[in-house]
Design a protein around this motif. Structure first.
Motif, PDB file in Angstrom:
ATOM      1  N   ALA A 315     -86.118 -42.746 -40.898  1.00 30.29           N
ATOM      2  CA  ALA A 315     -85.508 -43.833 -41.661  1.00 30.29           C
ATOM      3  C   ALA A 315     -86.568 -44.712 -42.312  1.00 30.29           C
ATOM      4  CB  ALA A 315     -84.616 -44.669 -40.739  1.00 30.29           C
ATOM      5  N   ALA A 316     -87.731 -44.838 -41.666  1.00 27.68           N
ATOM      6  CA  ALA A 316     -88.803 -45.690 -42.188  1.00 27.68           C
ATOM      7  C   ALA A 316     -89.697 -44.966 -43.189  1.00 27.68           C
ATOM      8  CB  ALA A 316     -89.655 -46.208 -41.031  1.00 27.68           C
ATOM      9  N   GLY A 317     -89.473 -43.685 -43.392  1.00 29.77           N
ATOM     10  CA  GLY A 317     -90.275 -42.936 -44.351  1.00 29.77           C
ATOM     11  C   GLY A 317     -91.649 -42.558 -43.844  1.00 29.77           C
ATOM     12  N   ILE A 318     -91.840 -42.523 -42.530  1.00 35.78           N
ATOM     13  CA  ILE A 318     -93.119 -42.103 -41.961  1.00 35.78           C
ATOM     14  C   ILE A 318     -93.179 -40.576 -41.989  1.00 35.78           C
ATOM     15  CG2 ILE A 318     -94.645 -42.222 -39.958  1.00 35.78           C
ATOM     16  CD1 ILE A 318     -93.949 -44.934 -41.306  1.00 35.78           C
ATOM     17  N   LYS A 319     -94.283 -40.027 -42.450  1.00 37.50           N
ATOM     18  CA  LYS A 319     -94.399 -38.579 -42.613  1.00 37.50           C
ATOM     19  C   LYS A 319     -94.620 -37.893 -41.255  1.00 37.50           C
ATOM     20  CE  LYS A 319     -97.690 -39.139 -45.680  1.00 37.50           C
ATOM     21  NZ  LYS A 319     -97.561 -40.589 -45.950  1.00 37.50           N
ATOM     22  N   ILE A 320     -93.858 -36.835 -41.048  1.00 32.16           N
ATOM     23  CA  ILE A 320     -93.929 -36.057 -39.809  1.00 32.16           C
ATOM     24  C   ILE A 320     -94.678 -34.759 -40.084  1.00 32.16           C
ATOM     25  CG2 ILE A 320     -92.579 -34.927 -37.990  1.00 32.16           C
ATOM     26  CD1 ILE A 320     -92.252 -37.952 -38.084  1.00 32.16           C
ATOM     27  N   LEU A 321     -95.505 -34.360 -39.126  1.00 32.04           N
ATOM     28  CA  LEU A 321     -96.193 -33.073 -39.182  1.00 32.04           C
ATOM     29  C   LEU A 321     -95.684 -32.182 -38.064  1.00 32.04           C
ATOM     30  CD1 LEU A 321     -99.933 -34.097 -39.718  1.00 32.04           C
ATOM     31  CD2 LEU A 321     -98.289 -33.370 -41.452  1.00 32.04           C
ATOM     32  N   SER A 322     -95.425 -30.931 -38.382  1.00 39.41           N
ATOM     33  CA  SER A 322     -95.025 -29.972 -37.366  1.00 39.41           C
ATOM     34  C   SER A 322     -96.226 -29.557 -36.531  1.00 39.41           C
ATOM     35  CB  SER A 322     -94.414 -28.735 -38.029  1.00 39.41           C
ATOM     36  OG  SER A 322     -94.052 -27.782 -37.056  1.00 39.41           O
ATOM     37  N   GLY A 323     -95.981 -29.296 -35.263  1.00 40.76           N
ATOM     38  CA  GLY A 323     -97.032 -28.807 -34.377  1.00 40.76           C
ATOM     39  C   GLY A 323     -96.872 -29.388 -32.998  1.00 40.76           C
ATOM     40  N   GLY A 324     -97.515 -28.757 -32.010  1.00 41.90           N
ATOM     41  CA  GLY A 324     -97.445 -29.384 -30.707  1.00 41.90           C
ATOM     42  C   GLY A 324     -97.659 -28.497 -29.514  1.00 41.90           C
ATOM     43  N   ASP A 325     -98.908 -28.293 -29.136  1.00 39.78           N
ATOM     44  CA  ASP A 325     -99.234 -27.725 -27.820  1.00 39.78           C
ATOM     45  C   ASP A 325     -98.643 -26.345 -27.578  1.00 39.78           C
ATOM     46  OD1 ASP A 325    -100.930 -29.678 -26.844  1.00 39.78           O
ATOM     47  OD2 ASP A 325     -99.333 -30.863 -25.965  1.00 39.78           O
ATOM     48  N   PHE A 326     -98.538 -25.532 -28.598  1.00 35.45           N
ATOM     49  CA  PHE A 326     -98.075 -24.170 -28.364  1.00 35.45           C
ATOM     50  C   PHE A 326     -99.170 -23.353 -27.684  1.00 35.45           C
ATOM     51  CE2 PHE A 326     -94.914 -25.508 -31.358  1.00 35.45           C
ATOM     52  CZ  PHE A 326     -93.784 -24.823 -30.941  1.00 35.45           C
ATOM     53  N   GLY A 327     -98.741 -22.444 -26.838  1.00 39.48           N
ATOM     54  CA  GLY A 327     -99.682 -21.606 -26.100  1.00 39.48           C
ATOM     55  C   GLY A 327     -99.394 -21.540 -24.624  1.00 39.48           C
ATOM     56  N   HIS A 328     -98.665 -22.543 -24.101  1.00 35.54           N
ATOM     57  CA  HIS A 328     -98.181 -22.426 -22.732  1.00 35.54           C
ATOM     58  C   HIS A 328     -97.165 -21.288 -22.680  1.00 35.54           C
ATOM     59  CE1 HIS A 328    -100.006 -26.278 -21.637  1.00 35.54           C
ATOM     60  NE2 HIS A 328     -99.526 -26.774 -22.769  1.00 35.54           N
ATOM     61  N   GLN A 329     -96.907 -20.779 -21.495  1.00 38.55           N
ATOM     62  CA  GLN A 329     -95.946 -19.683 -21.394  1.00 38.55           C
ATOM     63  C   GLN A 329     -94.521 -20.139 -21.718  1.00 38.55           C
ATOM     64  OE1 GLN A 329     -97.040 -16.302 -20.996  1.00 38.55           O
ATOM     65  NE2 GLN A 329     -98.703 -17.647 -21.650  1.00 38.55           N
ATOM     66  N   TRP A 330     -94.257 -21.442 -21.608  1.00 43.01           N
ATOM     67  CA  TRP A 330     -92.939 -21.936 -21.990  1.00 43.01           C
ATOM     68  C   TRP A 330     -92.894 -22.375 -23.454  1.00 43.01           C
ATOM     69  CZ3 TRP A 330     -96.173 -23.804 -18.243  1.00 43.01           C
ATOM     70  CH2 TRP A 330     -96.806 -25.030 -18.483  1.00 43.01           C
ATOM     71  N   THR A 331     -94.034 -22.337 -24.116  1.00 39.47           N
ATOM     72  CA  THR A 331     -94.105 -22.527 -25.575  1.00 39.47           C
ATOM     73  C   THR A 331     -95.090 -21.479 -26.091  1.00 39.47           C
ATOM     74  OG1 THR A 331     -95.866 -24.194 -25.329  1.00 39.47           O
ATOM     75  CG2 THR A 331     -93.606 -25.002 -25.497  1.00 39.47           C
ATOM     76  N   ARG A 332     -94.712 -20.245 -25.961  1.00 39.18           N
ATOM     77  CA  ARG A 332     -95.639 -19.137 -26.152  1.00 39.18           C
ATOM     78  C   ARG A 332     -96.195 -19.074 -27.566  1.00 39.18           C
ATOM     79  NH1 ARG A 332     -95.965 -15.068 -22.454  1.00 39.18           N
ATOM     80  NH2 ARG A 332     -96.634 -13.664 -24.103  1.00 39.18           N
ATOM     81  N   HIS A 333     -97.422 -18.571 -27.666  1.00 42.03           N
ATOM     82  CA  HIS A 333     -97.977 -18.269 -28.977  1.00 42.03           C
ATOM     83  C   HIS A 333     -97.019 -17.343 -29.729  1.00 42.03           C
ATOM     84  CE1 HIS A 333    -101.854 -20.182 -28.805  1.00 42.03           C
ATOM     85  NE2 HIS A 333    -102.130 -19.646 -27.627  1.00 42.03           N
ATOM     86  N   GLY A 334     -96.886 -17.604 -31.008  1.00 48.93           N
ATOM     87  CA  GLY A 334     -95.989 -16.816 -31.841  1.00 48.93           C
ATOM     88  C   GLY A 334     -94.621 -17.445 -32.018  1.00 48.93           C
ATOM     89  N   THR A 335     -94.326 -18.496 -31.228  1.00 45.31           N
ATOM     90  CA  THR A 335     -93.017 -19.159 -31.333  1.00 45.31           C
ATOM     91  C   THR A 335     -93.129 -20.518 -32.031  1.00 45.31           C
ATOM     92  OG1 THR A 335     -93.164 -20.281 -29.171  1.00 45.31           O
ATOM     93  CG2 THR A 335     -92.303 -18.030 -29.191  1.00 45.31           C
TER      94      THR A 335
END
Length: 419
Positions: A315-335
């Motif tokens: 709502a405030a127009g702050i720009k969001i970037l995608s990304g975040g700690d991928f590589g754990h088995q519950w956030t596996r590489h490739g997902t």
């Protein structure tokens, strides 16, 4: 002679910023490493077939390559939260693990990575050089180095995996040393993290003077500062001192939002929403993070706060970037594109708004002309079977990533699609 490639008979998603944009029939001409011409709803330019490679997209979607702004390429494909084990792996086998990670990013449609800290100190620098020499396939990489922690704070144990600082002088020395080595994205830990209960997420480390010194020193090298900042007070400090990328920003108050709004044109938030979603949904339980540990971490409250915060940031127009700690088995590489799905499902973004967090928002944050299909932009593109503006999960299906183009050259072709 400049190499030319005409991508024709496709559906072009330019990521121009139009919130109603959908793929449209068209073609794209590439000259060298740049986009030369974009033809929407018109015949492609007439070119000498002897000097131009013509690629028939067969109706697939052509869009900018994706980006991830919170990358730990040190974490191997089989990573299970064992940082010390990774640090102790012999350099040769470890770099083969790193090479497999950057290749996985590329084959997932990712052409730009922003490092968020390494486990072995030269990981990003070595693999960046190797990619640029054409020895292994991988995305563009804004390299990071060892993460930086304050003495006594989270990660601030002398002799550990981070660079430890105690005052402005230490900060300047660390930033200068890392930048002299080639690092361009330096990550500072300025808050705790509830997953380590003795360092709760609302903890604040460092101060305005230290962060301002880091930003000023990095800027002289054309580098920038990113921070791990989960609590509202740390987010506000990062915003007012000139930090470029704020990771997590799970808790926000009026002061934090005001500080972000004052920097709206040159600050980005990279939430890592899918990581919290996966942990509180029990996906990490089989890997040793029990429900009791999740309760103790405060992550359930943090998850709810982050969703609320994302609505406020949007709502405030702050720009969001995608990304975040991928590589754990519950956030596996490739997902990696699961992050985009969470924005649509939980943060009320449309699919194209979610796509923008991984494309048009990413290039400016990294000081690169990527993330859009327009004349003059770098020709980092992907060919996708399907329409991600209708179904964001298309970007998670590797069988639908037909081709990846980086620097105007074909960097990956799915052998199942183009045998």
């Amino acid at each position: 002679m400049t190499e030319r490639m005409l991508l024709t008979n496709g559906r072009i998603l330019t990521c121009s910023g139009d919130p109603s944009e959908r793929p449209e029939d068209g073609s794209v001409l590439i000259e060298g490493d740049r986009i030369a011409e974009v033809s929407i709803g018109a015949q492609p330019p007439a070119l000498d077939p002897g000097s131009t490679r013509v690629v028939d997209l067969r109706g697939a979607t052509l869009m900018p390559g994706l980006g991830d702004a919170h990358v730990h390429i040190s974490w191997p494909l089989n990573f299970v939260f064992d940082h010390a084990g990774v640090a102790a792996t012999p350099a040769g086998p470890h770099m083969l693990d790193v090479a497999s990670v950057v290749r996985t990013y590329l084959e997932s449609g990712y052409t730009l990575l922003i490092g968020a800290g390494v486990t072995q100190v030269q990981d990003d620098l070595l693999i960046k050089d190797t990619i640029e020499r054409g020895l292994v396939p991988g995305p563009r990489l804004v390299p990071s180095g060892a993460m930086v922690a304050e003495l006594g704070g989270l990660g601030g144990e002398p002799g550990g995996l981070m660079d430890v600082v105690d005052g402005v002088r230490d900060v300047r020395e660390v930033v200068q040393r890392q930048c002299d080595s080639g690092v361009r994205a330096l990550k500072f830990f300025i808050s705790g993290d509830g997953v380590v209960p003795q360092y709760p997420s609302q903890d604040v480390y460092m101060n305005d003077e230290m962060l301002s010194a880091a930003v000023e020193t990095a800027d002289r090298y054309g580098a920038f500062i990113t921070v791990h900042a989960r609590g509202a007070e740390s987010v506000a400090m990062a915003a007012r001192t000139g930090v470029r990328i704020i990771h997590h920003a799970c808790f926000l108050d009026d002061a934090a939002l005001s500080a972000l709004e004052a920097r709206r044109d040159d600050v980005w938030v990279c939430p890592g929403l899918h990581y919290l979603y996966a942990v509180v949904s029990g996906h990490a339980e089989k890997w040793g993070i029990s429900n009791e540990q999740v309760d103790a971490s405060g992550y359930r409250d943090e998850f709810r706060a982050q969703i609320d915060g994302l609505h406020k940031l949007k709502a405030a127009g702050i720009k969001i970037l995608s990304g975040g700690d991928f590589g754990h088995q519950w956030t596996r590489h490739g997902t990696y594109a699961a992050e985009l799905q969470r924005y649509v499902e939980l943060a009320d973004m449309t699919p194209i708004e979610a796509i923008h967090t991984a494309t048009r928002n990413m290039g400016p944050a990294a000081y690169l002309e990527t993330g859009e299909i327009r004349p003059g932009a770098l020709a980092d593109l992907i060919v996708v079977d399907g329409d991600p503006t209708s179904d964001i999960t298309v970007l998670q299906d590797h069988s639908k990533i037909r081709t990846v183009i980086k620097d105007g050259r074909v960097a990956y072709v799915d052998p199942e699609v183009y045998p």
